[in-house]
Design a protein around this motif. Structure first.
Motif, PDB file in Angstrom:
ATOM      1  N   LEU A  88      -7.086   7.293   6.026  1.00 41.48           N
ATOM      2  CA  LEU A  88      -6.067   7.906   6.875  1.00 41.48           C
ATOM      3  C   LEU A  88      -4.706   7.909   6.191  1.00 41.48           C
ATOM      4  O   LEU A  88      -3.935   8.871   6.306  1.00 41.48           O
ATOM      5  CB  LEU A  88      -5.966   7.156   8.216  1.00 41.48           C
ATOM      6  CG  LEU A  88      -7.095   7.358   9.211  1.00 41.48           C
ATOM      7  CD1 LEU A  88      -6.812   6.573  10.491  1.00 41.48           C
ATOM      8  CD2 LEU A  88      -7.308   8.835   9.540  1.00 41.48           C
ATOM      9  N   VAL A  89      -4.393   6.835   5.487  1.00 42.19           N
ATOM     10  CA  VAL A  89      -3.120   6.770   4.776  1.00 42.19           C
ATOM     11  C   VAL A  89      -3.029   7.894   3.748  1.00 42.19           C
ATOM     12  O   VAL A  89      -2.013   8.595   3.644  1.00 42.19           O
ATOM     13  CB  VAL A  89      -2.948   5.403   4.089  1.00 42.19           C
ATOM     14  CG1 VAL A  89      -1.701   5.397   3.204  1.00 42.19           C
ATOM     15  CG2 VAL A  89      -2.853   4.294   5.126  1.00 42.19           C
ATOM     16  N   VAL A  90      -4.099   8.085   2.991  1.00 43.59           N
ATOM     17  CA  VAL A  90      -4.107   9.131   1.970  1.00 43.59           C
ATOM     18  C   VAL A  90      -3.931  10.503   2.607  1.00 43.59           C
ATOM     19  O   VAL A  90      -3.136  11.330   2.143  1.00 43.59           O
ATOM     20  CB  VAL A  90      -5.413   9.072   1.153  1.00 43.59           C
ATOM     21  CG1 VAL A  90      -5.489  10.252   0.189  1.00 43.59           C
ATOM     22  CG2 VAL A  90      -5.503   7.757   0.391  1.00 43.59           C
ATOM     23  N   LEU A 147       2.520  14.727   6.375  1.00 42.63           N
ATOM     24  CA  LEU A 147       2.933  14.109   7.631  1.00 42.63           C
ATOM     25  C   LEU A 147       3.884  12.943   7.358  1.00 42.63           C
ATOM     26  O   LEU A 147       4.842  12.719   8.095  1.00 42.63           O
ATOM     27  CB  LEU A 147       1.706  13.620   8.406  1.00 42.63           C
ATOM     28  CG  LEU A 147       1.978  12.932   9.756  1.00 42.63           C
ATOM     29  CD1 LEU A 147       2.574  13.939  10.755  1.00 42.63           C
ATOM     30  CD2 LEU A 147       0.706  12.322  10.330  1.00 42.63           C
ATOM     31  N   VAL A 148       3.570  12.191   6.305  1.00 43.12           N
ATOM     32  CA  VAL A 148       4.431  11.091   5.865  1.00 43.12           C
ATOM     33  C   VAL A 148       4.801  11.359   4.402  1.00 43.12           C
ATOM     34  O   VAL A 148       3.972  11.801   3.617  1.00 43.12           O
ATOM     35  CB  VAL A 148       3.702   9.741   5.979  1.00 43.12           C
ATOM     36  CG1 VAL A 148       4.562   8.618   5.421  1.00 43.12           C
ATOM     37  CG2 VAL A 148       3.344   9.462   7.429  1.00 43.12           C
ATOM     38  N   ARG A 149       6.041  11.115   4.064  1.00 38.91           N
ATOM     39  CA  ARG A 149       6.513  11.366   2.717  1.00 38.91           C
ATOM     40  C   ARG A 149       6.899  10.058   2.020  1.00 38.91           C
ATOM     41  O   ARG A 149       7.302   9.119   2.692  1.00 38.91           O
ATOM     42  CB  ARG A 149       7.727  12.306   2.743  1.00 38.91           C
ATOM     43  CG  ARG A 149       7.431  13.698   3.298  1.00 38.91           C
ATOM     44  CD  ARG A 149       8.722  14.439   3.545  1.00 38.91           C
ATOM     45  NE  ARG A 149       9.535  13.756   4.544  1.00 38.91           N
ATOM     46  CZ  ARG A 149      10.769  14.156   4.902  1.00 38.91           C
ATOM     47  NH1 ARG A 149      11.307  15.214   4.314  1.00 38.91           N
ATOM     48  NH2 ARG A 149      11.437  13.489   5.810  1.00 38.91           N
ATOM     49  N   THR A 172       0.827  -1.201   0.000  1.00 35.71           N
ATOM     50  CA  THR A 172       0.000   0.000   0.000  1.00 35.71           C
ATOM     51  C   THR A 172       0.863   1.253   0.000  1.00 35.71           C
ATOM     52  O   THR A 172       0.629   2.189  -0.762  1.00 35.71           O
ATOM     53  CB  THR A 172      -0.924   0.011   1.226  1.00 35.71           C
ATOM     54  OG1 THR A 172      -1.739  -1.153   1.195  1.00 35.71           O
ATOM     55  CG2 THR A 172      -1.821   1.242   1.221  1.00 35.71           C
ATOM     56  N   ARG A 173       1.878   1.282   0.860  1.00 38.82           N
ATOM     57  CA  ARG A 173       2.757   2.455   0.937  1.00 38.82           C
ATOM     58  C   ARG A 173       3.476   2.677  -0.385  1.00 38.82           C
ATOM     59  O   ARG A 173       3.585   3.800  -0.872  1.00 38.82           O
ATOM     60  CB  ARG A 173       3.773   2.274   2.062  1.00 38.82           C
ATOM     61  CG  ARG A 173       3.168   2.138   3.438  1.00 38.82           C
ATOM     62  CD  ARG A 173       4.206   2.407   4.514  1.00 38.82           C
ATOM     63  NE  ARG A 173       5.371   1.565   4.380  1.00 38.82           N
ATOM     64  CZ  ARG A 173       5.483   0.334   4.873  1.00 38.82           C
ATOM     65  NH1 ARG A 173       4.438  -0.206   5.511  1.00 38.82           N
ATOM     66  NH2 ARG A 173       6.590  -0.358   4.733  1.00 38.82           N
ATOM     67  N   ALA A 174       3.952   1.583  -0.980  1.00 40.60           N
ATOM     68  CA  ALA A 174       4.685   1.705  -2.238  1.00 40.60           C
ATOM     69  C   ALA A 174       3.783   2.234  -3.343  1.00 40.60           C
ATOM     70  O   ALA A 174       4.183   3.077  -4.149  1.00 40.60           O
ATOM     71  CB  ALA A 174       5.277   0.355  -2.634  1.00 40.60           C
ATOM     72  N   LEU A 175       2.545   1.744  -3.380  1.00 36.57           N
ATOM     73  CA  LEU A 175       1.602   2.168  -4.407  1.00 36.57           C
ATOM     74  C   LEU A 175       1.283   3.653  -4.270  1.00 36.57           C
ATOM     75  O   LEU A 175       1.367   4.416  -5.231  1.00 36.57           O
ATOM     76  CB  LEU A 175       0.317   1.348  -4.300  1.00 36.57           C
ATOM     77  CG  LEU A 175      -0.732   1.666  -5.350  1.00 36.57           C
ATOM     78  CD1 LEU A 175      -0.291   1.142  -6.703  1.00 36.57           C
ATOM     79  CD2 LEU A 175      -2.069   1.094  -4.974  1.00 36.57           C
ATOM     80  N   ILE A 176       0.951   4.079  -3.058  1.00 34.88           N
ATOM     81  CA  ILE A 176       0.596   5.482  -2.846  1.00 34.88           C
ATOM     82  C   ILE A 176       1.792   6.386  -3.121  1.00 34.88           C
ATOM     83  O   ILE A 176       1.684   7.434  -3.762  1.00 34.88           O
ATOM     84  CB  ILE A 176       0.055   5.682  -1.419  1.00 34.88           C
ATOM     85  CG1 ILE A 176      -1.313   5.000  -1.296  1.00 34.88           C
ATOM     86  CG2 ILE A 176      -0.061   7.163  -1.077  1.00 34.88           C
ATOM     87  CD1 ILE A 176      -1.918   5.073   0.075  1.00 34.88           C
ATOM     88  N   ALA A 219      -0.063   5.178   8.495  1.00 34.18           N
ATOM     89  CA  ALA A 219       0.327   5.404   7.111  1.00 34.18           C
ATOM     90  C   ALA A 219       1.550   4.589   6.717  1.00 34.18           C
ATOM     91  O   ALA A 219       1.754   4.304   5.535  1.00 34.18           O
ATOM     92  CB  ALA A 219       0.609   6.891   6.886  1.00 34.18           C
ATOM     93  N   LEU A 220       2.340   4.200   7.700  1.00 32.64           N
ATOM     94  CA  LEU A 220       3.514   3.374   7.425  1.00 32.64           C
ATOM     95  C   LEU A 220       3.202   1.884   7.480  1.00 32.64           C
ATOM     96  O   LEU A 220       4.093   1.046   7.397  1.00 32.64           O
ATOM     97  CB  LEU A 220       4.633   3.721   8.416  1.00 32.64           C
ATOM     98  CG  LEU A 220       5.231   5.126   8.237  1.00 32.64           C
ATOM     99  CD1 LEU A 220       6.220   5.434   9.340  1.00 32.64           C
ATOM    100  CD2 LEU A 220       5.896   5.255   6.874  1.00 32.64           C
TER     101      LEU A 220
END
Length: 225
Positions: A208-210, A217-219, A133-137, A170-171
């Protein structure tokens, strides 16, 4: 309670395979099948499914548009959309998450993973496969399309602890992982996640991830601390 599932895929062979897997367990039931996004929206309203298993690439109305129509309909507030994706090819998955989808599942998933994914989404949780998910976003946030600058003001409603929890969500960390990392009870971690969702108007963890990425907040490229 039996979980009612709507299958939305334009390939009949795939729908047949999915139906066989889903109906092999007693707590899942396929209540309808749709061969297009337009049909998926109509059947979501008439079949009253709990979960829509939605392919992205379909004729007439694609999965992204169908997801937007379903999640924007107040009468379908309890319906969860689980996107079926090939990860590398479906370039609208982030848009689907923004539209309110509760997560995504790769078409290479095992039958057990499919069943658990449906149960997870039906339970009101987001299906976040952590690293994928993180990699895709991150990939779409760093794509060629110019992105608006991060809007950090959306996080002003959160406490410092809630921001910390949001970053960990998000991580890709689960509630139990967050509880361990922050030395909290799992129930406390879940409470912080739920409060963050309520304050930010997020349907679930996927949203929340988005928000975490869009707010800066997260890069992309951030690693789990």
């Amino acid at each position: 309670m039996t979980i009612r599932v709507l299958l939305a895929d334009d390939q009949a062979l795939i729908r047949t395979g999915l139906r066989g897997i889903i109906e092999s367990v007693p707590d899942l039931e396929v209540v309808a099948e749709a061969a297009s996004g337009r049909e998926a929206v109509r059947l979501a309203r008439s079949a009253r499914a709990d979960v829509v298993l939605m392919d992205i690439r379909m004729p007439e109305v694609d999965g992204l548009q169908a997801t937007q129509l379903i999640t924007a309909d107040e009468d379908l507030a309890g319906v969860r959309v689980l996107i079926l994706t090939t990860f590398e090819l479906d370039e609208y998955v982030l848009g689907a998450l923004r539209a309110g989808a509760s997560g995504f599942l790769g078409k290479g998933a095992t039958p057990t993973e499919l069943i658990e994914a449906i149960r997870t989404v039906a339970n009101g949780d987001a299906l976040l496969s952590g690293k994928a998910t993180r990699a895709l976003i991150a990939r779409f946030l760093t794509s060629g399309d110019p992105a608006p600058p991060p809007d950090t003001t959306v996080l002003n409603v959160l406490t410092d602890r809630e921001r910390e929890v949001l970053a960990l969500v998000a991580l890709g960390l689960s509630n139990d992982d967050i509880a361990t990392r922050l030395h909290l009870a799992p129930s406390t971690a879940k409470t912080h996640v739920n409060r963050a969702m309520a304050k930010l108007g997020a349907r679930d963890r996927a949203q929340l991830v988005v928000v975490a990425y869009q707010s800066g907040l997260v890069r992309p490229g951030d690693a789990t601390p």
